[in-house]
Design a protein around this motif. Sequence first.
Motif, PDB file in Angstrom:
ATOM      1  N   LEU A  46     -11.791   4.858   5.650  1.00 35.48           N
ATOM      2  CA  LEU A  46     -12.328   4.082   6.777  1.00 35.48           C
ATOM      3  C   LEU A  46     -11.870   2.628   6.688  1.00 35.48           C
ATOM      4  CD1 LEU A  46     -14.205   3.671   9.201  1.00 35.48           C
ATOM      5  CD2 LEU A  46     -16.088   3.314   7.601  1.00 35.48           C
ATOM      6  N   LEU A  47     -11.974   2.031   5.496  1.00 30.55           N
ATOM      7  CA  LEU A  47     -11.566   0.637   5.332  1.00 30.55           C
ATOM      8  C   LEU A  47     -10.083   0.464   5.613  1.00 30.55           C
ATOM      9  CD1 LEU A  47     -13.587  -0.342   2.135  1.00 30.55           C
ATOM     10  CD2 LEU A  47     -13.998  -1.088   4.481  1.00 30.55           C
ATOM     11  N   ALA A  48      -9.277   1.401   5.125  1.00 32.69           N
ATOM     12  CA  ALA A  48      -7.832   1.306   5.343  1.00 32.69           C
ATOM     13  C   ALA A  48      -7.501   1.388   6.828  1.00 32.69           C
ATOM     14  CB  ALA A  48      -7.117   2.410   4.576  1.00 32.69           C
ATOM     15  N   ARG A  49      -8.248   2.220   7.560  1.00 35.40           N
ATOM     16  CA  ARG A  49      -7.955   2.413   8.985  1.00 35.40           C
ATOM     17  C   ARG A  49      -8.286   1.170   9.806  1.00 35.40           C
ATOM     18  NH1 ARG A  49     -10.683   6.710   9.515  1.00 35.40           N
ATOM     19  NH2 ARG A  49     -12.461   5.996  10.731  1.00 35.40           N
ATOM     20  N   ILE A  50      -9.331   0.444   9.425  1.00 41.98           N
ATOM     21  CA  ILE A  50      -9.750  -0.694  10.261  1.00 41.98           C
ATOM     22  C   ILE A  50      -9.442  -2.040   9.611  1.00 41.98           C
ATOM     23  CG2 ILE A  50     -11.590   0.672  11.301  1.00 41.98           C
ATOM     24  CD1 ILE A  50     -13.577  -0.756   9.525  1.00 41.98           C
ATOM     25  N   ALA A  51      -8.704  -2.032   8.502  1.00 41.56           N
ATOM     26  CA  ALA A  51      -8.437  -3.288   7.780  1.00 41.56           C
ATOM     27  C   ALA A  51      -7.730  -4.325   8.661  1.00 41.56           C
ATOM     28  CB  ALA A  51      -7.607  -2.996   6.531  1.00 41.56           C
ATOM     29  N   ALA A  52      -6.750  -3.873   9.432  1.00 41.50           N
ATOM     30  CA  ALA A  52      -6.002  -4.828  10.274  1.00 41.50           C
ATOM     31  C   ALA A  52      -6.929  -5.495  11.293  1.00 41.50           C
ATOM     32  CB  ALA A  52      -4.864  -4.119  10.982  1.00 41.50           C
ATOM     33  N   GLY A  53      -7.788  -4.694  11.909  1.00 40.79           N
ATOM     34  CA  GLY A  53      -8.718  -5.261  12.884  1.00 40.79           C
ATOM     35  C   GLY A  53      -9.687  -6.229  12.241  1.00 40.79           C
ATOM     36  N   ILE A  54     -10.186  -5.869  11.038  1.00 42.63           N
ATOM     37  CA  ILE A  54     -11.109  -6.765  10.327  1.00 42.63           C
ATOM     38  C   ILE A  54     -10.435  -8.104  10.047  1.00 42.63           C
ATOM     39  CG2 ILE A  54     -12.287  -7.136   8.119  1.00 42.63           C
ATOM     40  CD1 ILE A  54     -12.809  -4.127   8.016  1.00 42.63           C
ATOM     41  N   LEU A  55      -9.238  -8.044   9.474  1.00 42.30           N
ATOM     42  CA  LEU A  55      -8.560  -9.288   9.086  1.00 42.30           C
ATOM     43  C   LEU A  55      -8.229 -10.150  10.303  1.00 42.30           C
ATOM     44  CD1 LEU A  55      -6.259  -7.800   6.317  1.00 42.30           C
ATOM     45  CD2 LEU A  55      -8.066  -9.487   5.989  1.00 42.30           C
ATOM     46  N   LEU A 112      -3.554 -15.555   2.186  1.00 43.70           N
ATOM     47  CA  LEU A 112      -4.632 -14.741   1.604  1.00 43.70           C
ATOM     48  C   LEU A 112      -4.716 -13.339   2.202  1.00 43.70           C
ATOM     49  CD1 LEU A 112      -7.497 -17.382   1.446  1.00 43.70           C
ATOM     50  CD2 LEU A 112      -6.362 -16.297  -0.494  1.00 43.70           C
ATOM     51  N   ALA A 113      -4.247 -13.185   3.435  1.00 45.74           N
ATOM     52  CA  ALA A 113      -4.433 -11.914   4.151  1.00 45.74           C
ATOM     53  C   ALA A 113      -3.865 -10.701   3.398  1.00 45.74           C
ATOM     54  CB  ALA A 113      -3.826 -12.010   5.547  1.00 45.74           C
ATOM     55  N   PRO A 114      -2.642 -10.759   2.818  1.00 45.36           N
ATOM     56  CA  PRO A 114      -2.140  -9.557   2.107  1.00 45.36           C
ATOM     57  C   PRO A 114      -3.021  -9.160   0.926  1.00 45.36           C
ATOM     58  CG  PRO A 114      -0.366 -11.123   2.526  1.00 45.36           C
ATOM     59  CD  PRO A 114      -1.636 -11.824   2.862  1.00 45.36           C
ATOM     60  N   PRO A 128       4.130  -6.229   5.694  1.00 43.08           N
ATOM     61  CA  PRO A 128       5.085  -7.097   6.407  1.00 43.08           C
ATOM     62  C   PRO A 128       4.684  -7.360   7.855  1.00 43.08           C
ATOM     63  CG  PRO A 128       6.240  -5.464   5.083  1.00 43.08           C
ATOM     64  CD  PRO A 128       4.794  -5.075   5.061  1.00 43.08           C
ATOM     65  N   ALA A 129       4.193  -6.318   8.543  1.00 45.30           N
ATOM     66  CA  ALA A 129       3.763  -6.520   9.936  1.00 45.30           C
ATOM     67  C   ALA A 129       2.536  -7.422   9.995  1.00 45.30           C
ATOM     68  CB  ALA A 129       3.464  -5.170  10.588  1.00 45.30           C
ATOM     69  N   LEU A 130       1.635  -7.274   9.018  1.00 43.09           N
ATOM     70  CA  LEU A 130       0.437  -8.132   8.997  1.00 43.09           C
ATOM     71  C   LEU A 130       0.830  -9.602   8.818  1.00 43.09           C
ATOM     72  CD1 LEU A 130      -2.673  -8.482   8.836  1.00 43.09           C
ATOM     73  CD2 LEU A 130      -2.469  -8.172   6.357  1.00 43.09           C
TER      74      LEU A 130
END
Length: 221
Positions: A46-55, A112-114, A128-130
């Motif tokens: 679950l965390l992996a799926r929504i990590a981009a949105g959270i960050l 810090l994001a990565p 890389p996309a993040l």
Amino acid sequence: MRAFLAILSRDLRLILRHGSEAATAVAFFLLATLLFPFGLGPEPELLARIAAGILWVVALLASLIALDRLFAEDYQDGSLEQLALAPLPMPLVVLAKLAAHWLATGLPLVILAPILALMLRMDPAGLPALIGSLLLGTPCLSLIGAVGAALVLGARRGALLLPLLILPLYIPVLIFGTAAVDAALSGLSAAPHLQLLGAILLISLGVGPFAASAAAKQALS
């Protein structure tokens, strides 16, 4: 160019000397991101799926913290009026102040994001996309936010009005930023979304400093 660099250096020194807003934005980014696993549960998928949105959402909110002080202190002590009378065109003054603001608050979030993404169990293939989306998107947040900060300059409860004015304008940046990471994680190319973010950045660079400059001059008149 010398005047532009002088304003950039001055604002960076002031931010580092006081440092509270920039440090608060970075601390908020860290703490708010780390709170999500407690609220959602430590399920890696679950965390992996929504990590981009959270960050992206937390980075967007963190960028708001120091925004209301972008022009306010110079406005209160009369420095903004002196800068408006300086030989350097006002849009370039605004751009120099924005560059200092992004270096102090936006760039630390990109760095810090990565680390936080890996803590949220994001697949490294999306990093890389993040990073690319945040490098293109966080300057957009500063440029768009500067217009709102200038519009509420001198207004009572301006800090409360600012998010209401600019959050709707942040939505395209948020959509394309998260979509770029999701595309990379799905094995697709993130390039179309990054190109759209680049287009938003170019438009923001072309419009933001002029609109913020006009709003600041209106507040000074």
